[in-house]
Structures are given as C-alpha cells and as structure tokens.
Design an enzyme around this catalytic site. Structure first.
Site, PDB file in Angstrom:
ATOM      1  N   GLY A   1       0.970  32.215  29.319  1.00  0.00           N
ATOM      2  CA  GLY A   1       0.591  32.370  27.683  1.00  0.00           C
ATOM      3  C   GLY A   1      -0.911  32.275  27.642  1.00  0.00           C
TER       4      GLY A   1
ATOM      5  N   LYS B   1      11.752  34.825  19.909  1.00  0.00           N
ATOM      6  CA  LYS B   1      11.434  36.332  20.149  1.00  0.00           C
ATOM      7  C   LYS B   1      11.992  36.628  21.760  1.00  0.00           C
ATOM      8  CE  LYS B   1       6.744  34.868  21.760  1.00  0.00           C
ATOM      9  NZ  LYS B   1       5.408  35.212  21.650  1.00  0.00           N
TER      10      LYS B   1
ATOM     11  N   ASP C   1       9.876  27.570  25.427  1.00  0.00           N
ATOM     12  CA  ASP C   1       8.610  27.486  24.725  1.00  0.00           C
ATOM     13  C   ASP C   1       8.819  26.784  23.382  1.00  0.00           C
ATOM     14  OD1 ASP C   1       5.908  27.872  23.910  1.00  0.00           O
ATOM     15  OD2 ASP C   1       6.099  29.846  24.375  1.00  0.00           O
TER      16      ASP C   1
ATOM     17  N   THR D   1       4.600  35.387  16.667  1.00  0.00           N
ATOM     18  CA  THR D   1       4.103  36.828  16.623  1.00  0.00           C
ATOM     19  C   THR D   1       4.527  37.753  15.651  1.00  0.00           C
ATOM     20  OG1 THR D   1       4.858  36.418  19.181  1.00  0.00           O
ATOM     21  CG2 THR D   1       4.600  38.819  18.407  1.00  0.00           C
TER      22      THR D   1
END
Length: 490
Positions: free
Chosen positions: A22, A141, A161, A180
C-alpha cells in the site's frame, strides 16, 4: 503500548516474498521459526515527525492494532503478534493466500445470484461482527475482500486492512475525508458526521459491481466520481442488469440511499429477502434459471481495468530509501545539534572573551593615555637633558682647552721651580760652607750686640719673602721649612 515488542522480527520469523503493498505498508509472507506456521507480516512505516506527511502516525497504528485485538471472527483477518523497530511497526497477521474475491469470480465463465449472495452474506456477517462492537471499517472495497483459500468449493471471505477503522462512540462526532473515492459514502464526500452507515453504502457499491461488472459512480476524473456520489447519480442500465433479479436491484438501491436513516442497517441487510432466500425454487423452468446466470465477462474487464489503472505502488520501496535518508538526516541533525550546542558554548566563551577584551581595551586606552602623557613628559625632560648634555659637552671642551693651557703653564712653572730649587740648594750649600768657615765663638763682624748668624738670617728672610712674593712661589716653597734662627735646616 506494551503489546509492541521492541525486538527484531527477523529473530523470530523468516521473512519471505512480497504479497502486496500500500502507500505506507508492505505485506510479506513469513514463517514463525518456533512453530513453522505461515503468517503475513505487514510492515507499516511510522511517521518520523509531526511536520512530516510521510508514513503513518503512531496513534493511527495503535488504533488499528487495538481494533484488531478485539476481533476474532471467521470472516475477518486475525492479529497474531506485533513488533516495532525504529522505522516500522510489523503486524504478524493470519495468512490470507486466496487472492481477491473479484479476481476469483472474474475467472469464472458465469456467476449465479445464489453464488453472489453466498459471498455477499459472508461480507455482511463480518461487518455485522464489527458493527455489533461499534467498529466501522471505512475502507470496504474489492481489494480488501480476500479469500482465505480459493481451492475449496466455497472459499471463505476475509476482510482485511483496518488502517482506517474507527470505533464509533455515542455522543462523539467523527468527521473525516478518506477512503477510495469510488466506494465512499456521500457523508464522507460532504464532510458530514460519520457512522456505521458508511460501510453499508460501500457494500452496496461492491454488490453493484459484483452483479454487473460496472461501477455505479465512477467518472472520468476523481472530481466527477465524487460529484456523482454526492448527487446519487447512478442507474440500473439494462445492458448491465438484464439478467439481474429485482430483489438484488432493490437490495442495492436500499444500500445506495443518501439519507443515512433510510439506508439499510447491517441487520436489515442480513434479513433482506435477496440474502435470506438464496435458492431459487427447484420447480423454476430451466430457461428461467439460465437467465439468472450472470456473465462475468464485464467483471473480468472491470478487474483488469481497475488493476491496470493502478500504477505499481512503489511508495513503500521509495519510503524505505526515504526512511534511510531520514535516518541519515536525523544523525546529521543530531550532529548539528551537538555542533550547535558546542557553537553556543563557544559563542558564550567568545562573548565573554570579547567582553574581557573590551574591558581590557578600555583599560589599556586609559593607561595608554596616561603612559602617552608620561612619555611626552619624559621626551620633554629627555630633550632638556640632551640640551644640558650638549651644553656640558661644550663646557667640558672649553674646560679641557683651559686645562691644557693651565697644565702647560704648570709644567713651565714646575720647570722654573726645579731650576730655582737647584739654584737655592747650591746657594744654601755655599752659605753652609761660608758659615762653616767662621769661628764658633761668634762675632758681630763689626755689628755691636749681634751675631753673624742673626744678621745672616735677616738677609735670608728678606730674600725668601721676595721669592715668595713671586707667582707660584708659595706653592714651590711650601714644602721647605728653614729655621735660620736656630741655625738648622729641615
């Protein structure tokens, strides 16, 4: 936190290949040396200073760890251990090796709604566990929905995450802009108070993409995407949803609700008819059942596009280099601080010396004025002495000349005296001889009542007086003492 072990993770785990990365984190496969078990090591770069924007703040890492500690659910990744060094916090997590859910589904030729609901239901169950504990994930997501093992008939979903996860506390307003853009709720876009409802919106977007292969709000730019979300600008295009059931579309529309109060809760979603009634009636016609098969071609295109549109994430690698540079800079700064301290100390010494110098200079100036005045007086006296000396020298030259003349005259008189002394000596000798020739009974030689010696003495005395009256006569005859009255010479 005491949970953070201040030891080298490499002493306890063998670090293997990279699994993903990331912005400020990288995940690598690892094996515990003591047990041989496989895990995933998530290296999170710590922010080195408050002024820096690189790295993750320690309090955010602590919050993620704190949330992971509270979680123990089949559909959520579990935390095994935590290590910390100067630059990183390393989370030892359950190894999730099945890849992303969307990548797995995109490999299929087709997907039935029944299969889709089985995966959606697992997502809902994991989120339900979180929401029951007032924990919002805030970053749901496709990339964060993984499979524990894809080589089983029904792979198990794992939510991963928790970097953005927060615990929602009653009476505490929480606002933030993160996540996001494609999956964030309108309240995030509009910077409104956030709650568990934001996760439900993200599940609606995920379900929409899963069933159609299209993203409901994705625009040409990030700003277009956010405007579409804020305006709830989406539709069920017949091209994409021709094989999708009405309950599925209703499930999505009830999640993509702008009003948070009208949006489905996690319990509402779990109890939704589309989720509860997974199996279609066996009496349904084969043709009708065939129409319920969702083509995965578009989903495959979406996953390929979403992955290809993301440039290789080298942030962590670059940050590794940056962290080394920061460490070098820190050492240099430490040296500079020491140097600055030494400089300050030296500056104080210099200031003290300058102060002393100024005092001494002032004193020397004062003394110099006095010395200059005394020197001037000495010069004046010296000039006087020099003049006096020259005068004395002149007088000495005159005196020397006079002394030479006197010496010459003295020598002349000395010579004259010597001649006189010789003459006198001869005369005295003659007189003695004459006297010696006279009878000793004495006779006056015709002078009554007097002897010859008396008469002679008188004549000699007169002659001597005349001699003494001459210049230098006294000096020359001072050493001679004659006693003619007794008739003896001394």
């Amino acid at each position: 936190m005491d949970l953070f072990k201040q030891q080298k993770v490499e002493d306890f785990y063998e670090i293997g290949e990279e699994l993903g990365s990331g912005q400020f984190a990288i995940v690598k496969q690892c094996r515990e040396k003591s047990t041989g078990l496989e895990f995933a090591a998530k290296f999170i770069k710590k922010r080195q200073s408050m002024a820096s924007s690189r790295g993750v703040r320690r309090e955010e890492i602590e919050r993620e760890v704190d949330i992971l500690q509270q979680i123990q659910h089949p559909n959520i990744v579990t935390l095994h251990d935590v290590y910390e060094n100067r630059t990183d916090v390393v989370l030892i997590l359950e190894l999730v090796s099945g890849g992303e859910l969307f990548d797995f589904l995109a490999q299929k030729e087709s997907l039935s709604e029944e299969e889709a609901t089985q995966f959606i239901k697992q997502i809902l169950e994991g989120v339900n566990y979180l929401h029951a504990r007032k924990i919002a994930h805030f970053d749901l997501k496709p990339e964060n929905i993984m499979l524990l093992d894809k080589n089983v008939p029904l792979p198990r979903i794992k939510l991963i995450d928790f970097g953005l996860a927060h615990k929602i506390e009653a009476g505490v307003e929480f606002k933030n802009i993160f996540g996001t853009p494609e999956f964030v709720a309108p309240e995030i876009v509009n910077y409104e108070p956030l709650g568990l409802e934001a996760d439900m919106w993200s599940i609606g977007v995920i379900t929409y993409i899963l069933l159609s292969g299209a993203s409901p709000f994705l625009g040409e730019t990030k700003q277009d995407t956010l405007r579409n979300i804020s305006a709830i600008n989406y539709e069920f295009d017949e091209e994409f949803f021709c094989h999708t059931s009405e309950p599925a579309k209703k499930f999505i529309s009830q999640l993509l609700e702008k009003d948070k109060k009208k949006r489905l809760t996690i319990q509402d979603a779990l109890n939704h008819p589309w989720i509860k009634h997974k199996e279609e009636s066996k009496a349904q016609e084969p043709k009708k059942r065939e129409r319920r098969q969702l083509k995965t071609k578009r989903l495959r295109e979406y996953t390929i596009k979403s992955h290809s549109s993301m440039p290789p994430n080298n942030t962590y690698v670059n940050f590794e280099r940056f962290a080394q540079v920061v460490e070098d800079i820190d050492q240099m700064e430490s040296s500079f601080v020491s140097l600055a301290a030494a400089h300050d100390s030296l500056q104080e010494d210099i200031d003290a010396m300058v102060s002393i110098y100024n005092e001494k200079e002032a004193w020397y100036k004062e003394e110099s004025e006095g010395v200059r005045h005394e020197l001037s007086q000495i010069r004046y006296e010296f000039r006087k002495v020099e003049a006096f000396k020259r005068s004395l020298q002149d007088d000495m030259q005159v005196f020397s000349s006079s002394l030479g003349a006197v010496s010459s005259r003295y020598q002349e008189r000395q010579n004259h005296f010597d001649a006189l002394r010789t003459e006198l000596s001869n005369e005295l000798k003659w007189v003695q001889e004459v006297m010696g020739s006279f009878p000793r009974d004495g006779g006056g030689g015709g002078y009554p009542n007097c002897s010859f010696s008396t008469v002679f003495n008188n004549d000699v005395n007169e002659a001597l007086k005349e001699l003494l009256n001459r210049p230098c006569g006294g000096e020359l005859l001072s050493g001679i003492n004659l006693d003619f009255e007794t008739g003896q010479q001394r």
